[in-house]
Design a protein around this motif. Structure first.
Motif, PDB file in Angstrom:
ATOM      1  N   THR A  69       0.838  -1.204   0.000  1.00  0.00           N
ATOM      2  CA  THR A  69       0.000   0.000   0.000  1.00  0.00           C
ATOM      3  C   THR A  69       0.869   1.248   0.000  1.00  0.00           C
ATOM      4  O   THR A  69       0.575   2.222  -0.696  1.00  0.00           O
ATOM      5  CB  THR A  69      -0.943   0.002   1.214  1.00  0.00           C
ATOM      6  OG1 THR A  69      -1.778  -1.160   1.143  1.00  0.00           O
ATOM      7  CG2 THR A  69      -1.815   1.244   1.244  1.00  0.00           C
ATOM      8  N   GLU A  72       2.160   1.664  -3.446  1.00  0.00           N
ATOM      9  CA  GLU A  72       1.063   2.062  -4.319  1.00  0.00           C
ATOM     10  C   GLU A  72       0.756   3.546  -4.153  1.00  0.00           C
ATOM     11  O   GLU A  72       0.524   4.254  -5.130  1.00  0.00           O
ATOM     12  CB  GLU A  72      -0.163   1.227  -3.954  1.00  0.00           C
ATOM     13  CG  GLU A  72      -1.263   1.230  -4.957  1.00  0.00           C
ATOM     14  CD  GLU A  72      -2.349   0.259  -4.536  1.00  0.00           C
ATOM     15  OE1 GLU A  72      -3.237   0.679  -3.769  1.00  0.00           O
ATOM     16  OE2 GLU A  72      -2.286  -0.899  -4.959  1.00  0.00           O
ATOM     17  N   ARG A  76       0.951   6.616  -7.178  1.00  0.00           N
ATOM     18  CA  ARG A  76      -0.182   7.421  -7.611  1.00  0.00           C
ATOM     19  C   ARG A  76      -0.148   8.773  -6.941  1.00  0.00           C
ATOM     20  O   ARG A  76      -0.034   8.863  -5.727  1.00  0.00           O
ATOM     21  CB  ARG A  76      -1.499   6.724  -7.266  1.00  0.00           C
ATOM     22  CG  ARG A  76      -1.793   5.624  -8.255  1.00  0.00           C
ATOM     23  CD  ARG A  76      -3.151   5.043  -8.029  1.00  0.00           C
ATOM     24  NE  ARG A  76      -3.076   4.141  -6.885  1.00  0.00           N
ATOM     25  CZ  ARG A  76      -3.936   4.147  -5.880  1.00  0.00           C
ATOM     26  NH1 ARG A  76      -4.930   4.970  -5.869  1.00  0.00           N
ATOM     27  NH2 ARG A  76      -3.802   3.310  -4.892  1.00  0.00           N
ATOM     28  N   THR A  81      -6.444   5.177  -2.137  1.00  0.00           N
ATOM     29  CA  THR A  81      -6.565   3.794  -2.567  1.00  0.00           C
ATOM     30  C   THR A  81      -8.042   3.457  -2.673  1.00  0.00           C
ATOM     31  O   THR A  81      -8.796   3.691  -1.740  1.00  0.00           O
ATOM     32  CB  THR A  81      -5.895   2.848  -1.549  1.00  0.00           C
ATOM     33  OG1 THR A  81      -4.556   3.251  -1.392  1.00  0.00           O
ATOM     34  CG2 THR A  81      -5.955   1.419  -2.010  1.00  0.00           C
ATOM     35  N   HIS A  85      -9.676  -0.876  -7.090  1.00  0.00           N
ATOM     36  CA  HIS A  85      -8.311  -1.083  -7.554  1.00  0.00           C
ATOM     37  C   HIS A  85      -7.650  -2.246  -6.817  1.00  0.00           C
ATOM     38  O   HIS A  85      -7.000  -3.079  -7.420  1.00  0.00           O
ATOM     39  CB  HIS A  85      -7.494   0.197  -7.371  1.00  0.00           C
ATOM     40  CG  HIS A  85      -6.082   0.060  -7.824  1.00  0.00           C
ATOM     41  ND1 HIS A  85      -5.744  -0.011  -9.153  1.00  0.00           N
ATOM     42  CD2 HIS A  85      -4.929  -0.046  -7.135  1.00  0.00           C
ATOM     43  CE1 HIS A  85      -4.442  -0.150  -9.268  1.00  0.00           C
ATOM     44  NE2 HIS A  85      -3.926  -0.166  -8.065  1.00  0.00           N
ATOM     45  N   ARG A  86      -7.840  -2.307  -5.521  1.00  0.00           N
ATOM     46  CA  ARG A  86      -7.267  -3.408  -4.744  1.00  0.00           C
ATOM     47  C   ARG A  86      -7.863  -4.742  -5.161  1.00  0.00           C
ATOM     48  O   ARG A  86      -7.167  -5.730  -5.282  1.00  0.00           O
ATOM     49  CB  ARG A  86      -7.504  -3.196  -3.256  1.00  0.00           C
ATOM     50  CG  ARG A  86      -6.569  -2.215  -2.659  1.00  0.00           C
ATOM     51  CD  ARG A  86      -6.756  -2.207  -1.184  1.00  0.00           C
ATOM     52  NE  ARG A  86      -5.788  -1.297  -0.615  1.00  0.00           N
ATOM     53  CZ  ARG A  86      -5.512  -1.233   0.639  1.00  0.00           C
ATOM     54  NH1 ARG A  86      -6.111  -2.032   1.484  1.00  0.00           N
ATOM     55  NH2 ARG A  86      -4.637  -0.398   1.097  1.00  0.00           N
ATOM     56  N   ARG A  89      -6.364  -5.854  -8.391  1.00  0.00           N
ATOM     57  CA  ARG A  89      -4.996  -6.302  -8.234  1.00  0.00           C
ATOM     58  C   ARG A  89      -4.949  -7.721  -7.667  1.00  0.00           C
ATOM     59  O   ARG A  89      -4.154  -8.542  -8.067  1.00  0.00           O
ATOM     60  CB  ARG A  89      -4.226  -5.357  -7.305  1.00  0.00           C
ATOM     61  CG  ARG A  89      -2.740  -5.664  -7.285  1.00  0.00           C
ATOM     62  CD  ARG A  89      -2.003  -4.795  -6.327  1.00  0.00           C
ATOM     63  NE  ARG A  89      -2.245  -5.317  -5.000  1.00  0.00           N
ATOM     64  CZ  ARG A  89      -2.230  -4.618  -3.892  1.00  0.00           C
ATOM     65  NH1 ARG A  89      -1.988  -3.344  -3.931  1.00  0.00           N
ATOM     66  NH2 ARG A  89      -2.450  -5.157  -2.733  1.00  0.00           N
TER      67      ARG A  89
END
Length: 92
Positions: A69, A72, A76, A81, A85-86, A89
């Motif tokens: 995280t 990530e 970005r 978050t 998106h998670r 992934r």
């Protein structure tokens, strides 16, 4: 700042100076903690700990998720978050 207010606030100068130093130390600590190279080194150490049996699978997954995280967020610009998106992934 006028001369009178400067003189009246002079006793607070050490407190303001200490707060300024603390703020800069906190910013630097955050910058270093979120440096991608540092996070990648922590991920490598985490994998070694798992391989050596020093860490159980659940603890490994929690820490890995936290570190990923961080990476990530650095990748970005918004820093947010999204759940979608998670989920994407994980399923990829």
């Amino acid at each position: 700042m006028g001369i009178v207010s400067g003189l009246l606030l002079l006793p607070l100068a050490p407190v303001r100076g200490t707060a300024w130093i603390a703020d800069h130390l906190l910013q630097e600590a955050r910058r270093q903690a979120h440096d991608p190279r540092v996070v990648q080194a922590r991920l490598a150490a985490l994998n070694r700990a798992l391989d050596e049996g020093a860490l159980d699978e659940a603890a490994f997954e929690r820490e890995e998720e936290r570190l990923l995280t961080l990476l990530e967020r650095r990748a970005r610009p918004s820093g947010r978050t999204t759940t979608t998106h998670r989920a994407q992934r994980r399923h990829a």
